[in-house]
Design a protein around this motif. Sequence first.
Motif, PDB file in Angstrom:
ATOM      1  N   ILE A 201     -20.646  35.710 -23.039  1.00 61.80           N
ATOM      2  CA  ILE A 201     -21.266  34.422 -23.342  1.00 61.80           C
ATOM      3  C   ILE A 201     -21.350  34.281 -24.858  1.00 61.80           C
ATOM      4  CG2 ILE A 201     -23.356  33.010 -23.136  1.00 61.80           C
ATOM      5  CD1 ILE A 201     -23.937  34.469 -20.512  1.00 61.80           C
ATOM      6  N   LEU A 202     -20.926  33.116 -25.365  1.00 58.19           N
ATOM      7  CA  LEU A 202     -20.951  32.879 -26.802  1.00 58.19           C
ATOM      8  C   LEU A 202     -22.282  32.280 -27.227  1.00 58.19           C
ATOM      9  CD1 LEU A 202     -17.419  31.402 -27.560  1.00 58.19           C
ATOM     10  CD2 LEU A 202     -18.227  33.723 -27.947  1.00 58.19           C
ATOM     11  N   HIS A 203     -22.821  32.813 -28.320  1.00 63.30           N
ATOM     12  CA  HIS A 203     -24.054  32.287 -28.891  1.00 63.30           C
ATOM     13  C   HIS A 203     -23.759  31.907 -30.344  1.00 63.30           C
ATOM     14  CE1 HIS A 203     -26.379  33.904 -25.478  1.00 63.30           C
ATOM     15  NE2 HIS A 203     -25.547  34.929 -25.570  1.00 63.30           N
ATOM     16  N   GLU A 204     -24.063  30.654 -30.705  1.00 63.25           N
ATOM     17  CA  GLU A 204     -23.833  30.232 -32.080  1.00 63.25           C
ATOM     18  C   GLU A 204     -24.816  30.962 -33.000  1.00 63.25           C
ATOM     19  OE1 GLU A 204     -22.885  26.220 -34.675  1.00 63.25           O
ATOM     20  OE2 GLU A 204     -23.740  26.035 -32.665  1.00 63.25           O
ATOM     21  N   LEU A 205     -24.282  31.434 -34.117  1.00 62.48           N
ATOM     22  CA  LEU A 205     -25.099  32.172 -35.070  1.00 62.48           C
ATOM     23  C   LEU A 205     -26.024  31.234 -35.835  1.00 62.48           C
ATOM     24  CD1 LEU A 205     -22.341  34.498 -36.572  1.00 62.48           C
ATOM     25  CD2 LEU A 205     -24.056  35.110 -34.860  1.00 62.48           C
ATOM     26  N   LYS A 206     -27.117  31.778 -36.326  1.00 63.06           N
ATOM     27  CA  LYS A 206     -27.993  31.010 -37.205  1.00 63.06           C
ATOM     28  C   LYS A 206     -27.301  30.794 -38.544  1.00 63.06           C
ATOM     29  CE  LYS A 206     -32.239  32.580 -34.988  1.00 63.06           C
ATOM     30  NZ  LYS A 206     -33.459  33.388 -35.087  1.00 63.06           N
TER      31      LYS A 206
ATOM     32  N   TYR B  26     -19.990  32.637 -34.243  1.00 68.83           N
ATOM     33  CA  TYR B  26     -20.566  32.979 -32.941  1.00 68.83           C
ATOM     34  C   TYR B  26     -20.659  34.495 -32.793  1.00 68.83           C
ATOM     35  CZ  TYR B  26     -19.215  28.178 -31.869  1.00 68.83           C
ATOM     36  OH  TYR B  26     -19.070  26.817 -31.899  1.00 68.83           O
ATOM     37  N   ARG B  27     -21.490  34.924 -31.868  1.00 64.72           N
ATOM     38  CA  ARG B  27     -21.446  36.311 -31.388  1.00 64.72           C
ATOM     39  C   ARG B  27     -21.272  36.257 -29.880  1.00 64.72           C
ATOM     40  NH1 ARG B  27     -26.231  37.623 -28.894  1.00 64.72           N
ATOM     41  NH2 ARG B  27     -28.014  36.283 -29.393  1.00 64.72           N
ATOM     42  N   GLU B  28     -20.633  37.280 -29.368  1.00 67.08           N
ATOM     43  CA  GLU B  28     -20.357  37.317 -27.934  1.00 67.08           C
ATOM     44  C   GLU B  28     -21.254  38.355 -27.281  1.00 67.08           C
ATOM     45  OE1 GLU B  28     -16.410  37.080 -25.085  1.00 67.08           O
ATOM     46  OE2 GLU B  28     -16.265  38.026 -27.047  1.00 67.08           O
ATOM     47  N   ASP B  29     -21.939  37.951 -26.228  1.00 70.27           N
ATOM     48  CA  ASP B  29     -22.842  38.839 -25.515  1.00 70.27           C
ATOM     49  C   ASP B  29     -22.597  38.664 -24.024  1.00 70.27           C
ATOM     50  OD1 ASP B  29     -24.872  40.526 -24.760  1.00 70.27           O
ATOM     51  OD2 ASP B  29     -26.500  39.144 -25.252  1.00 70.27           O
TER      52      ASP B  29
END
Length: 248
Positions: A71-76, A65-68
């Motif tokens: 908010i967590l966004h699952e990585l490609k 994940y990356r955090e922005d």
Amino acid sequence: MIEGAVKRFGDLEVLKGVSLTIPSGSVTVIIGQSGSGKSTLLRTINHLEPLNAGLISIDGKLIGYREDANILHELKEAEVLRRRVDVGMVFQSFNLFPHMTVLENIVEAPVHVRGRPRAEAEADARVLLTRVGLSDKVDAYPRQLSGGQQQRVAIARALALRPKVLLFDEPTSALDPELVGEVLGVIRELASSGTTLIIVTHEMGFAREVADTVVFMDQGRIVERGTPEQVFSRPVHSRTAEFLSKVL
């Protein structure tokens, strides 16, 4: 670092808020009965299984994940693969490529994932094969090896990526009893070399010998953790004592 890890498969919650800090260079052994969540926890550490909640990080970097803005966004998938090289894994079933020689199995990932020159990767592979006692099997194919030899190749392959953490999921469970010792010997050497190891195993004597920390899991939770001496000789939780009374 594992913080509040939750994993569900449909309605079944397999991990129920697991948190665990693993110091660099340490050996953590996870024990517990089948179905307690041990292997699932390992698979979330390298994002083979995405979490439903919680965070896992290595050296402060999130895995998967990356955090922005909180908010967590699952990585490609391509980026997950790049991060995953920091987390090596050795499975119960050796997962070697049957059409490749031992050397090719070990060289494949360093060249194509790490982008290392083939000559350099091959030189490292030969060093690793010597380390696991298989320097004479460079040109052999997996079908020509015993189960113990295949698992030692799998360990060398995992080490070839120079991971920060190395995971072992029941590394001896698929082996005939007389082959278990040769694989445990290699892991024992790794444990004394400062590699960060997380090991799921049913080999209690081995766990007592190599672990800095023993973690007992039950029904998706960490019930007890401590030194081998404390957990095996003076368990605090009744569930730990009950489990150990059946396996020791």
